[in-house]
Enzyme design. Structure first.
Site: not given
Length: 290
Positions: A2-3, A54, A280
């Site tokens: 979730p962003e 968030k 990442r």
DNA sequence: ATTATATCCTGATCGC
DNA sequence: TGCGATCAGGATATAA
């Protein structure tokens, strides 16, 4: 998962079912979940559901003018909140389960999704907190301001082109990792950082402080545009994001670069590349993004 | 003061 | 089919 757009989606879906509903009981099923004493919240009413970066915030109190509690839920990588209305009898009368009885739990086990870490029992249904990787966290505070992230909300009025320019100017960090910093802007994660940079036609390795005025302008408008659009599509599902009904987000098919390594750029037909930045993945188009 | 790396976990996927 | 290596939407503590 979730962003900002996914969290906003969850908050909007939770609002109509949870707001003004009484939290009969909160049950923690994972010892790892700390930061909240369930007994403290018993029978409090959720008078508001909001988002901070968030995080999902449940604002609770027993009654008006009574002391408030604010519960922040952070879903981290794999957390989901699923709303389940209690089963109804054929007559249509709602059956509120006696949560103190073990047999409800046994029955519920067949209808529960996997990896349930906590259950919020409300009067007419419950919110299941599911989290396979167990990174999600709860935190409880008396003051809601304590949850306000250090970074600017990119969808607030406070997020102006000028503010963005000032924040960027000070940093020599690469722009993609910079966008992930919650102490600068809050709510952007790995998917939207990539999508925003594509929309702004900026190379992810550009230094934050090196952007010219027109580039900052592009980054500013791309940030707002992409996040708003993603919210309007109920977020993105790459592998396991679910909204409160268990559905997938609709933004996935609009992704231009994220998770599209070696596929064709939708704009120039060239190949999308993947590089690593700070451990990442970053996806981008080397032709369109400079 | 910034900026990389390791770490918290579990599950899916890929190459052999 | 099985097995180990690698990767995953986040954030933080620690090291450089």
């Amino acid at each position: 998962m979730p962003e900002l757009p996914e969290v906003e989606t969850v908050v909007r879906q939770l609002r109509p079912v949870v707001q003004q509903n009484k939290l009969v009981r909160l049950r923690l099923l994972d010892k790892k979940l700390r930061g909240v004493n369930p007994a403290e919240l018993r029978h409090m009413r959720v008078y508001k559901v909001s988002r901070a970066g968030k995080q999902i915030i449940f604002h609770l109190r027993h009654a008006r003018k009574e002391p408030e509690r604010h519960l922040a839920i952070h879903l981290r990588m794999t957390g989901t909140l699923i709303w389940q209305r209690y089963a109804e009898r054929s007559g249509g009368r709602k059956v509120v389960p006696d949560v103190s009885r073990r047999n409800y739990w046994r029955k519920a086990a067949d209808i529960l999704p996997q990896h349930v870490r906590a259950i919020f029992y409300f009067e007419d249904g419950c919110v299941l907190f599911c989290d396979p990787r167990r990174f999600g966290t709860f935190a409880l505070k008396a003051d809601a301001a304590g949850f306000r992230p250090a970074g600017l909300e990119p969808l607030s009025r406070a997020f102006t082109r000028k503010k963005l320019a000032n924040l960027l100017r000070l940093s020599s960090q690469e722009i993609k990792p910079w966008l992930l910093r919650q102490d600068k802007l809050c709510g952007i994660g790995n998917i939207y950082a990539a999508e925003i940079l594509f929309a702004a036609r900026l190379h992810p390795r550009r230094r934050a402080g090196s952007l010219g005025a027109s580039e900052v302008q592009r980054l500013h408008s791309a940030t707002v545009r992409i996040l708003r659009k993603a919210i309007s599509f109920c977020g993105t599902t790459v592998s396991d994001f679910q909204d409160t009904t268990g559905s997938a987000g609709g933004f996935s098919r609009l992704l231009k670069v994220y998770d599209r390594e070696n596929r064709r750029c939708r704009r120039c037909r060239g190949a999308i590349l993947r590089i690593m930045q700070q451990g990442r993945s970053t996806y981008y188009c080397p032709v369109c993004q400079t």
